[in-house]
Design a protein around this motif. Structure first.
Motif, PDB file in Angstrom:
ATOM      1  N   PRO A  25       6.397   9.768   2.088  1.00 16.13           N
ATOM      2  CA  PRO A  25       5.553   9.993   3.255  1.00 16.13           C
ATOM      3  C   PRO A  25       5.747   8.893   4.300  1.00 16.13           C
ATOM      4  CG  PRO A  25       4.249   9.062   1.480  1.00 16.13           C
ATOM      5  CD  PRO A  25       5.636   9.267   0.939  1.00 16.13           C
ATOM      6  N   ILE A  26       5.425   9.208   5.538  1.00 17.84           N
ATOM      7  CA  ILE A  26       5.486   8.265   6.650  1.00 17.84           C
ATOM      8  C   ILE A  26       4.058   8.004   7.115  1.00 17.84           C
ATOM      9  CG2 ILE A  26       6.171   8.049   9.080  1.00 17.84           C
ATOM     10  CD1 ILE A  26       8.673   9.669   8.396  1.00 17.84           C
ATOM     11  N   GLN A  27       3.740   6.706   7.351  1.00 19.52           N
ATOM     12  CA  GLN A  27       2.400   6.337   7.813  1.00 19.52           C
ATOM     13  C   GLN A  27       2.470   5.068   8.650  1.00 19.52           C
ATOM     14  OE1 GLN A  27      -1.091   8.073   6.297  1.00 19.52           O
ATOM     15  NE2 GLN A  27       0.610   9.232   7.164  1.00 19.52           N
ATOM     16  N   GLY A  28       1.380   4.796   9.370  1.00 20.87           N
ATOM     17  CA  GLY A  28       1.284   3.562  10.126  1.00 20.87           C
ATOM     18  C   GLY A  28       1.134   2.368   9.196  1.00 20.87           C
ATOM     19  N   SER A  29       1.763   1.270   9.532  1.00 21.41           N
ATOM     20  CA  SER A  29       1.803   0.120   8.623  1.00 21.41           C
ATOM     21  C   SER A  29       0.426  -0.497   8.390  1.00 21.41           C
ATOM     22  CB  SER A  29       2.767  -0.937   9.161  1.00 21.41           C
ATOM     23  OG  SER A  29       2.410  -1.329  10.475  1.00 21.41           O
TER      24      SER A  29
ATOM     25  N   ASP B 241       5.938   6.082  -2.404  1.00 26.20           N
ATOM     26  CA  ASP B 241       6.768   5.090  -1.730  1.00 26.20           C
ATOM     27  C   ASP B 241       6.699   5.409  -0.236  1.00 26.20           C
ATOM     28  OD1 ASP B 241       8.564   3.200  -0.933  1.00 26.20           O
ATOM     29  OD2 ASP B 241      10.317   4.118  -1.885  1.00 26.20           O
ATOM     30  N   VAL B 242       5.841   4.680   0.484  1.00 26.37           N
ATOM     31  CA  VAL B 242       5.507   5.018   1.858  1.00 26.37           C
ATOM     32  C   VAL B 242       6.444   4.292   2.826  1.00 26.37           C
ATOM     33  CG1 VAL B 242       3.664   5.130   3.574  1.00 26.37           C
ATOM     34  CG2 VAL B 242       3.098   5.252   1.133  1.00 26.37           C
ATOM     35  N   ILE B 243       6.958   5.031   3.802  1.00 23.31           N
ATOM     36  CA  ILE B 243       7.766   4.466   4.879  1.00 23.31           C
ATOM     37  C   ILE B 243       6.839   4.216   6.069  1.00 23.31           C
ATOM     38  CG2 ILE B 243       9.829   4.751   6.286  1.00 23.31           C
ATOM     39  CD1 ILE B 243      10.335   4.830   3.250  1.00 23.31           C
ATOM     40  N   THR B 244       6.868   3.018   6.658  1.00 22.59           N
ATOM     41  CA  THR B 244       5.881   2.666   7.669  1.00 22.59           C
ATOM     42  C   THR B 244       6.517   2.208   8.977  1.00 22.59           C
ATOM     43  OG1 THR B 244       5.707   0.342   6.961  1.00 22.59           O
ATOM     44  CG2 THR B 244       4.263   1.941   5.875  1.00 22.59           C
TER      45      THR B 244
END
Length: 289
Positions: A136-140, A154-157
């Motif tokens: 998933p993609i999210q704000g850091s 495993d989040v991409i930020t």
């Protein structure tokens, strides 16, 4: 008990001639002219203030403020004196929350923006373990990022909201979870090339609340907003506005046709009013696993 407290607080405000007071309330300017995400929080804030009878002005900040900057300015008591944001323990330590979830918890009902070429991949997901293999993609600096990570993702930020859509378009992540009250407007404003679709069968769900926050020292303002919200809840105007603004999004999200995977939110503050059922959206239709 709640009704009694509201009456007492209203009497306190009127006793100091609050109706003659003029409140200047500064909020963060939206990220762009087309950004409609502030519309409902501002309408609800105005509704709450109207319930108290005070004179007020809602004024956008001179500068555009990403959420992280707005929260920092609020903590420093500069430029803004109210911000709406998803809560976590750190934010409640640094700021003063008005503990009424303005989206009735729907900020934690997440469905997915995906690239069109990923649609077939999601059709084969049959359990949470399958979903955990995707990024998933999210704000850091979003509380959601910590929640997803704590549940095994495993989040991409990225720090910038617009950068998240660019990352998704460039296949730097597989899906962008957004709440059912955010996603449809974002699909209008952040999908100009029509690269993305809303995945139609799945979602994740975790307990979450978006509150109005004020500076720690702004107790009178916090009380004023709280009084107005409580009165709007009691007279039905809160729910009336909520449904007016969000029923179309709920219908479009087709919650009854989705499987939601239940996630844990270990960052939810202990004072979250989960016991007050009238503050939360509940739908018996979705399948929760």
């Amino acid at each position: 008990m709640i009704k009694t407290c509201v009456v007492l607080l209203l009497l306190m405000l009127t006793s100091v001639d609050s109706f003659a007071a003029s409140w200047r309330i500064n909020y963060p300017r939206p990220l762009s002219e087309s950004d409609r995400r502030s519309d409902y929080p501002l309408k609800l804030l105005a509704l709450a203030l109207d319930q108290t009878g005070v004179n007020y002005r809602l004024i956008a900040s001179d500068r555009i403020m990403p959420q992280s900057k707005a929260l920092k300015r609020l903590m420093d008591n500069r430029e803004v004196n109210v911000v709406w944001s998803m809560t976590d323990e750190q934010r409640e330590e640094q700021l003063l929350p008005i503990r009424i979830p303005i989206y009735k918890g729907l900020i934690g009902w997440r469905v997915f923006i995906i690239r069109k070429d990923m649609d077939s991949r999601f059709k084969y997901i049959q359990n949470l373990d399958h979903l955990l293999k995707l990024n998933p993609i999210q704000g850091s600096d979003w509380p959601d990022t910590k929640i997803l990570q704590a549940n095994g993702f495993d989040v991409i930020t990225a720090t910038d909201h617009s950068a998240l859509f660019k990352m998704l378009a460039n296949a730097q992540g597989d899906f962008f979870p957004r709440s059912v009250v955010e996603i449809w407007e974002e699909m209008k404003t952040d999908n100009p090339a029509n690269d993305f679709v809303v995945e139609s069968k799945l979602g994740v769900r975790y307990p979450a609340a978006m509150y109005y926050f004020v500076n720690k020292n702004s107790v009178p303002l916090a009380n004023l907003i709280r009084i107005g919200l409580e009165k709007a809840i009691q007279n039905g105007k809160f729910d009336e506005l909520f449904l007016e603004e969000h029923q179309a999004y709920l219908d479009k999200s087709e919650l009854d046709k989705r499987t939601f995977y239940q996630l844990q939110n270990t960052y939810l503050p202990i004072k979250t009013p989960l016991h007050r059922k009238e503050l939360w959206f509940e739908n018996t239709e979705p399948v929760i696993q």
